[in-house]
Scaffold this motif. Structure first.
Motif, PDB file in Angstrom:
ATOM      1  N   SER A  56     -17.533  10.260 -12.282  1.00 31.59           N
ATOM      2  CA  SER A  56     -16.952  11.608 -12.176  1.00 31.59           C
ATOM      3  C   SER A  56     -16.170  11.812 -10.886  1.00 31.59           C
ATOM      4  O   SER A  56     -15.425  12.797 -10.762  1.00 31.59           O
ATOM      5  CB  SER A  56     -18.047  12.665 -12.289  1.00 31.59           C
ATOM      6  N   THR A  57     -16.289  10.897  -9.916  1.00 35.44           N
ATOM      7  CA  THR A  57     -15.530  11.044  -8.668  1.00 35.44           C
ATOM      8  C   THR A  57     -14.028  10.922  -8.886  1.00 35.44           C
ATOM      9  O   THR A  57     -13.248  11.304  -8.016  1.00 35.44           O
ATOM     10  CB  THR A  57     -15.971   9.988  -7.635  1.00 35.44           C
ATOM     11  N   ILE A  58     -13.602  10.416 -10.032  1.00 34.03           N
ATOM     12  CA  ILE A  58     -12.174  10.254 -10.288  1.00 34.03           C
ATOM     13  C   ILE A  58     -11.456  11.600 -10.307  1.00 34.03           C
ATOM     14  O   ILE A  58     -10.247  11.670 -10.115  1.00 34.03           O
ATOM     15  CB  ILE A  58     -11.937   9.489 -11.610  1.00 34.03           C
ATOM     16  N   PHE A  59     -12.201  12.706 -10.494  1.00 31.99           N
ATOM     17  CA  PHE A  59     -11.585  14.032 -10.541  1.00 31.99           C
ATOM     18  C   PHE A  59     -11.537  14.715  -9.175  1.00 31.99           C
ATOM     19  O   PHE A  59     -11.066  15.842  -9.062  1.00 31.99           O
ATOM     20  CB  PHE A  59     -12.365  14.942 -11.507  1.00 31.99           C
ATOM     21  N   THR A  60     -12.042  14.069  -8.133  1.00 32.54           N
ATOM     22  CA  THR A  60     -12.173  14.713  -6.824  1.00 32.54           C
ATOM     23  C   THR A  60     -10.818  14.879  -6.139  1.00 32.54           C
ATOM     24  O   THR A  60     -10.029  13.926  -6.089  1.00 32.54           O
ATOM     25  CB  THR A  60     -13.092  13.871  -5.913  1.00 32.54           C
ATOM     26  N   PRO A  61     -10.517  16.061  -5.602  1.00 31.65           N
ATOM     27  CA  PRO A  61      -9.263  16.233  -4.848  1.00 31.65           C
ATOM     28  C   PRO A  61      -9.384  15.632  -3.450  1.00 31.65           C
ATOM     29  O   PRO A  61     -10.461  15.630  -2.850  1.00 31.65           O
ATOM     30  CB  PRO A  61      -9.111  17.751  -4.781  1.00 31.65           C
ATOM     31  N   PHE A  62      -8.281  15.122  -2.930  1.00 25.37           N
ATOM     32  CA  PHE A  62      -8.230  14.557  -1.581  1.00 25.37           C
ATOM     33  C   PHE A  62      -7.047  15.172  -0.836  1.00 25.37           C
ATOM     34  O   PHE A  62      -6.037  15.533  -1.433  1.00 25.37           O
ATOM     35  CB  PHE A  62      -8.047  13.040  -1.618  1.00 25.37           C
ATOM     36  N   ARG A  63      -7.175  15.231   0.473  1.00 27.24           N
ATOM     37  CA  ARG A  63      -6.047  15.700   1.278  1.00 27.24           C
ATOM     38  C   ARG A  63      -4.938  14.655   1.287  1.00 27.24           C
ATOM     39  O   ARG A  63      -3.754  14.982   1.170  1.00 27.24           O
ATOM     40  CB  ARG A  63      -6.503  15.991   2.716  1.00 27.24           C
ATOM     41  N   ASP A  64      -5.332  13.352   1.421  1.00 27.18           N
ATOM     42  CA  ASP A  64      -4.312  12.288   1.481  1.00 27.18           C
ATOM     43  C   ASP A  64      -4.923  10.984   0.968  1.00 27.18           C
ATOM     44  O   ASP A  64      -5.284  10.105   1.746  1.00 27.18           O
ATOM     45  CB  ASP A  64      -3.806  12.122   2.913  1.00 27.18           C
ATOM     46  N   LEU A  65      -5.041  10.879  -0.335  1.00 24.61           N
ATOM     47  CA  LEU A  65      -5.633   9.689  -0.944  1.00 24.61           C
ATOM     48  C   LEU A  65      -4.646   8.524  -0.872  1.00 24.61           C
ATOM     49  O   LEU A  65      -3.494   8.662  -1.279  1.00 24.61           O
ATOM     50  CB  LEU A  65      -6.004   9.977  -2.400  1.00 24.61           C
TER      51      LEU A  65
ATOM     52  N   ARG B 178       0.793  -1.225   0.000  1.00 29.36           N
ATOM     53  CA  ARG B 178       0.000   0.000   0.000  1.00 29.36           C
ATOM     54  C   ARG B 178       0.826   1.277   0.000  1.00 29.36           C
ATOM     55  O   ARG B 178       0.274   2.370  -0.072  1.00 29.36           O
ATOM     56  CB  ARG B 178      -0.996   0.014   1.162  1.00 29.36           C
ATOM     57  N   GLU B 179       2.139   1.168   0.094  1.00 32.11           N
ATOM     58  CA  GLU B 179       2.986   2.359   0.092  1.00 32.11           C
ATOM     59  C   GLU B 179       3.493   2.728  -1.296  1.00 32.11           C
ATOM     60  O   GLU B 179       4.268   3.663  -1.451  1.00 32.11           O
ATOM     61  CB  GLU B 179       4.181   2.151   1.033  1.00 32.11           C
ATOM     62  N   ARG B 180       3.088   1.987  -2.318  1.00 27.25           N
ATOM     63  CA  ARG B 180       3.568   2.273  -3.676  1.00 27.25           C
ATOM     64  C   ARG B 180       2.473   1.935  -4.679  1.00 27.25           C
ATOM     65  O   ARG B 180       1.472   1.299  -4.325  1.00 27.25           O
ATOM     66  CB  ARG B 180       4.832   1.463  -3.980  1.00 27.25           C
ATOM     67  N   PHE B 181       2.677   2.351  -5.930  1.00 23.32           N
ATOM     68  CA  PHE B 181       1.694   2.024  -6.960  1.00 23.32           C
ATOM     69  C   PHE B 181       1.767   0.556  -7.329  1.00 23.32           C
ATOM     70  O   PHE B 181       2.838   0.012  -7.585  1.00 23.32           O
ATOM     71  CB  PHE B 181       1.929   2.858  -8.221  1.00 23.32           C
ATOM     72  N   ASN B 182       0.601  -0.061  -7.342  1.00 21.18           N
ATOM     73  CA  ASN B 182       0.414  -1.392  -7.910  1.00 21.18           C
ATOM     74  C   ASN B 182      -1.029  -1.480  -8.352  1.00 21.18           C
ATOM     75  O   ASN B 182      -1.926  -0.927  -7.688  1.00 21.18           O
ATOM     76  CB  ASN B 182       0.707  -2.502  -6.893  1.00 21.18           C
ATOM     77  N   ALA B 183      -1.262  -2.144  -9.452  1.00 21.32           N
ATOM     78  CA  ALA B 183      -2.634  -2.365  -9.924  1.00 21.32           C
ATOM     79  C   ALA B 183      -2.984  -3.824  -9.678  1.00 21.32           C
ATOM     80  O   ALA B 183      -2.235  -4.731 -10.069  1.00 21.32           O
ATOM     81  CB  ALA B 183      -2.754  -2.026 -11.403  1.00 21.32           C
ATOM     82  N   PHE B 184      -4.132  -4.038  -9.027  1.00 26.43           N
ATOM     83  CA  PHE B 184      -4.587  -5.385  -8.690  1.00 26.43           C
ATOM     84  C   PHE B 184      -5.929  -5.638  -9.367  1.00 26.43           C
ATOM     85  O   PHE B 184      -6.823  -4.787  -9.307  1.00 26.43           O
ATOM     86  CB  PHE B 184      -4.760  -5.538  -7.180  1.00 26.43           C
ATOM     87  N   LEU B 185      -6.071  -6.793  -9.991  1.00 25.55           N
ATOM     88  CA  LEU B 185      -7.352  -7.230 -10.519  1.00 25.55           C
ATOM     89  C   LEU B 185      -7.882  -8.328  -9.604  1.00 25.55           C
ATOM     90  O   LEU B 185      -7.288  -9.405  -9.494  1.00 25.55           O
ATOM     91  CB  LEU B 185      -7.204  -7.772 -11.945  1.00 25.55           C
ATOM     92  N   LEU B 186      -8.991  -8.023  -8.922  1.00 29.01           N
ATOM     93  CA  LEU B 186      -9.626  -9.003  -8.035  1.00 29.01           C
ATOM     94  C   LEU B 186     -10.779  -9.644  -8.799  1.00 29.01           C
ATOM     95  O   LEU B 186     -11.845  -9.049  -8.948  1.00 29.01           O
ATOM     96  CB  LEU B 186     -10.131  -8.315  -6.764  1.00 29.01           C
TER      97      LEU B 186
ATOM     98  N   ILE C  60       0.097   5.164  -5.356  1.00 29.72           N
ATOM     99  CA  ILE C  60      -0.778   4.416  -4.450  1.00 29.72           C
ATOM    100  C   ILE C  60      -1.370   3.223  -5.196  1.00 29.72           C
ATOM    101  O   ILE C  60      -1.402   3.204  -6.432  1.00 29.72           O
ATOM    102  CB  ILE C  60      -1.923   5.303  -3.907  1.00 29.72           C
ATOM    103  N   PRO C  61      -1.860   2.211  -4.479  1.00 27.27           N
ATOM    104  CA  PRO C  61      -2.455   1.056  -5.171  1.00 27.27           C
ATOM    105  C   PRO C  61      -3.848   1.352  -5.711  1.00 27.27           C
ATOM    106  O   PRO C  61      -4.565   2.219  -5.193  1.00 27.27           O
ATOM    107  CB  PRO C  61      -2.510  -0.026  -4.083  1.00 27.27           C
ATOM    108  N   VAL C  62      -4.223   0.623  -6.756  1.00 30.56           N
ATOM    109  CA  VAL C  62      -5.569   0.678  -7.310  1.00 30.56           C
ATOM    110  C   VAL C  62      -6.062  -0.761  -7.439  1.00 30.56           C
ATOM    111  O   VAL C  62      -5.313  -1.642  -7.882  1.00 30.56           O
ATOM    112  CB  VAL C  62      -5.595   1.416  -8.668  1.00 30.56           C
TER     113      VAL C  62
ATOM    114  N   ARG D  64      -4.241   7.861 -12.365  1.00 38.42           N
ATOM    115  CA  ARG D  64      -4.152   8.696 -11.162  1.00 38.42           C
ATOM    116  C   ARG D  64      -3.382   7.972 -10.058  1.00 38.42           C
ATOM    117  O   ARG D  64      -2.540   8.576  -9.379  1.00 38.42           O
ATOM    118  CB  ARG D  64      -5.552   9.072 -10.672  1.00 38.42           C
ATOM    119  N   ALA D  65      -3.672   6.678  -9.864  1.00 43.97           N
ATOM    120  CA  ALA D  65      -2.965   5.914  -8.842  1.00 43.97           C
ATOM    121  C   ALA D  65      -1.476   5.833  -9.156  1.00 43.97           C
ATOM    122  O   ALA D  65      -0.625   5.948  -8.257  1.00 43.97           O
ATOM    123  CB  ALA D  65      -3.565   4.512  -8.745  1.00 43.97           C
TER     124      ALA D  65
END
Length: 735
Positions: free
Chosen positions: A309-318, A218-226, A354-356, A348-349
């Motif tokens: 459309s939530t993909i464009f939302t800003p976060f403080r710490d996503l 969770r500390e780096r980018f990785n894409a997971f298909l569940l 960050i992981p997606v 974005r991830a």
């Protein structure tokens, strides 16, 4: 000295269909990139977004207009979202100003402050706190109101919910016991310090492995298909992954394809975590959406759940993005900025490090290909959670069978057996309305839309004809306009007609119909779903709205009334869509301890696709389909873009695309295939003739270079004044 010498340059993206930003003069200190400014654009004043501070402009300074007003002290879009949108504008070949406008809530787009609206609260005064409540026993509503306010401030709406009217509050105010003040709502950001988790289920081995795989990275980018079969407990995996993330004070974005899935998902997450969970979808008003957007940006929301459309939302710490039902076509925007939210989420991830997590029982072939090629980590859930077993599947041959509203006698008998046993039955029919068309039994006249190559759908409940393509509506005629006959009958079956029949066949079992007509008003879908879960309704009829992600433990029989039309489509994606739809619908049966049965009615029971799905399942279908795509060099083994053009004249559209096709072929881009011009599946829509040109390239980068060159050519053509054209990169609908 010229006053412009004391001003700096800002480059502003304005919401117009032009593919470049524009330079303006602004006073020092310059508004940072991501801030909104009001600028003159022709005769209009527009709200634009600063994207950079150029060292110089292509125009002389004396010809540059000044910024009229700076609207923000700090950026409304941070550098991460700004960079993502700039990438998206380039990849999807869409004007940056309009892309950035899509990323902003409507009120912010219009220039309103990016801030919470102050709300009125009633407070007790010192006299109100000291007052003996017994002194108000002759005014019970005043007594009730004062008791409520002593526990904390209340808004007028919350008091109305307690049946305290304004007259009681006015009386208390005159007595000096209460006062009204306006305050900005607060959204505490320290929710992680008080986190508790309730209702966690025991994970099976596959679920535990999936959770461990994601949380360890969770500390780096990785894409997971569940990839988890229906009912395998994917949501429980999501919740277990979120717990350590939330404990660290980080936020999460959970994307779902439909509004209908949002309330049940929110309730599940709220039951599990005592943190602020907010929603964002098209069913909310502009103020509600802005408040949710601000809560995410400022850290007041721990989890955001919403549609594409939530993909464009800003976060403080996503810290994590989850895309549930990642295969769903609803994640692809079909007009305007034609982005795919799933693909933007992965980008974005990647940019955020960050992981997606992409979850589905029926993953898209693109995602499966990414998993096979090592781009995604492939996680599997192969068995249903708890004691649930996979439903038994049967194909009913309905050739030479007398059908009533599409229902066969065999399926009717099975329904009776399951209902008599106290269970629920779900019927899937992906056609709303009463009948697909209205025809005259005497002369054969059909009610055709004057603006589209399509028939009007007959809606019996509202007694109207409705074209679902251009939204044209006409009253239901009493007689045939051609011969005057009153023998007007329906052709084809819709959900209304099936509902009417079932009310007659099974009068003792309440029926609920769930489609976009029966759930048009706010709150109707939630009411219907609650009625299903409580057992009030025994027979469920629905379109795709009912097929996705719902958990109905008492549904033991699922019947698919008619999917034959999808077996012979010219679209190469049709088989994949049908396989996903069938598997998702079938997954609604037998999700708890009761065994389930899935019945598919078909005039083509021997069809290879139906046999493969019922005997071998979606996984086997996907492996075969990917092999076919590779042999035919179709996506995901190549990349496509579609030029779509329309005009009032058919010849104009054809000539425009024909010239474009010839221009592209002469350019000799390596590996480029140009197919067309071709007529769409519906040649005329809303009074315009439509055609399209398909481009296919071996790589994404080659396709992007090709599109950029082609659009540059088109911008100089005079024909573009008469022909409206758009480009769809990575299209999923070739109609």
């Amino acid at each position: 000295m010229n006053s412009s010498d004391n001003q700096g340059l800002v480059r502003v993206a304005v919401p117009v269909p032009l593919r470049r930003p524009f330079d303006y003069l602004a006073p020092h200190p310059l508004p940072p990139p991501g801030c909104r400014v009001e600028v003159a654009f022709g005769p209009q004043t527009l709200v634009g977004l600063v994207v950079e501070h150029p060292a110089e402009s292509a125009l002389p300074r004396e010809k540059l207009k000044p910024v009229k007003r700076v609207l923000d002290e700090r950026p409304v879009l941070g550098p991460d979202i700004l960079a993502l949108m700039q990438w998206g504008a380039g990849y999807y070949q869409y004007p940056l100003g309009e892309v950035l406008a899509v990323a902003l809530p409507v009120l912010v787009r219009k220039g309103e402050p990016a801030a919470y609206r102050e709300l009125e609260f009633w407070f007790t005064t010192e006299a109100g706190q000291a007052c003996d409540l017994n002194e108000l026993k002759r005014a019970p509503k005043q007594q009730q109101a004062l008791a409520l306010l002593r526990k904390g401030p209340q808004t007028p709406s919350s008091l109305r919910q307690e049946e305290v009217q304004s007259a009681a509050m006015t009386a208390l105010e005159k007595k000096g016991l209460v006062e009204k003040r306006s305050l900005e709502p607060t959204h505490p950001t320290d929710w992680a310090e008080h986190l508790s988790c309730d209702g966690a289920l025991q994970l099976n081995t596959e679920q535990a492995l999936a959770v461990s795989a994601v949380t360890s990275q969770r500390e780096r980018f990785n894409a997971f298909l569940l990839e988890g079969i229906t009912g395998s407990g994917k949501t429980e995996v999501y919740l277990s992954i979120l717990e350590p993330l939330l404990r660290e004070g980080r936020q999460a974005l959970v994307m779902v394809p439909e509004i209908g899935l949002t309330p049940q998902t929110i309730n599940r997450f709220k039951r599990r975590f005592n943190v602020p969970v907010v929603a964002m979808h098209s069913g909310m008003n502009d103020r509600e959406r802005l408040d949710a957007w601000l809560a995410c940006r400022d850290g007041g929301a721990a989890i955001l759940i919403g549609t594409r459309s939530t993909i464009f939302t800003p976060f403080r710490d996503l810290g994590l993005i989850i895309i549930d039902e990642e295969h769903d076509a609803s994640f692809k925007q079909q007009d305007g900025f034609r982005y795919h939210a799933r693909d933007l989420a992965v980008m974005r991830a990647h940019r955020a490090g960050i992981p997606v997590l992409l979850g589905s029982a029926t993953p898209s072939l693109e995602s499966l290909h990414n998993a096979q090629s090592g781009k995604y980590h492939h996680l599997r859930l192969t068995r249903r959670a708890g004691n649930a077993s996979t439903a038994h599947q049967v194909i009913l041959d309905i050739k030479n069978t007398r059908l009533q509203a599409g229902l066969s006698p065999q399926l009717e008998r099975l329904m009776g057996e399951h209902l008599a046993a106290g269970n629920q039955v779900m019927l899937f029919l992906n056609r709303r309305g009463y009948a697909s068309s209205l025809i005259c039994h005497q002369c054969g006249w059909s009610a055709a839309c004057e603006r589209c190559d399509a028939w009007y759908t007959w809606h019996q409940s509202s007694r109207r004809l409705h074209c679902h393509h251009c939204d044209s509506i006409r009253p239901l005629p009493h007689t045939c306009p051609e011969c005057g006959s009153v023998e007007l009958i329906g052709s084809g079956v819709g959900t209304e007609q099936l509902e009417q029949l079932l009310a007659t066949l099974f009068p003792h079992y309440p029926v609920v119909r769930i489609d976009s007509d029966s759930t048009a008003r706010k709150g109707e879908l939630e009411q219907h779903l609650e009625g299903i879960k409580s057992g009030r309704y025994k027979i469920l009829i629905g379109t795709q709205i009912l097929a996705k992600g719902h958990h109905f433990p008492d549904v033991t029989l699922v019947g698919l009334i008619d999917v034959d039309g999808a077996l012979f489509s010219a679209d190469f994606r049709a088989a994949e869509r049908l396989a996903q739809l069938y598997t998702q619908v079938a997954g609604r049966a037998g999700r708890a301890s009761k065994p389930g049965l899935v019945v598919l009615q078909s005039h083509h029971p021997e069809h290879a696709l139906l046999q493969d799905l019922t005997q071998n399942g979606y996984d086997h279908f996907a492996v075969t389909a990917l092999k076919e795509r590779r042999l035919l060099n179709l996506p995901p083994f190549s990349h496509q873009a579609l030029f779509k053009a329309e005009a009032t004249g058919q010849a104009e559209v054809h000539a425009f695309l024909q010239r474009l096709a010839e221009t592209l072929r002469l350019a000799r881009f390596p590996g480029l295939q140009v197919v067309g011009p071709l007529t769409g599946m519906m040649e005329r829509k809303a009074g315009k003739f439509r055609m399209q040109l398909m481009l296919q390239a071996p790589t994404r980068s080659a396709l992007s270079q090709l599109m950029q060159w082609a659009i540059g050519e088109l911008d100089a053509w005079p024909e573009t004044r008469r022909v409206r054209w758009v480009v769809d990169v990575d299209p999923i609908d070739l109609g």
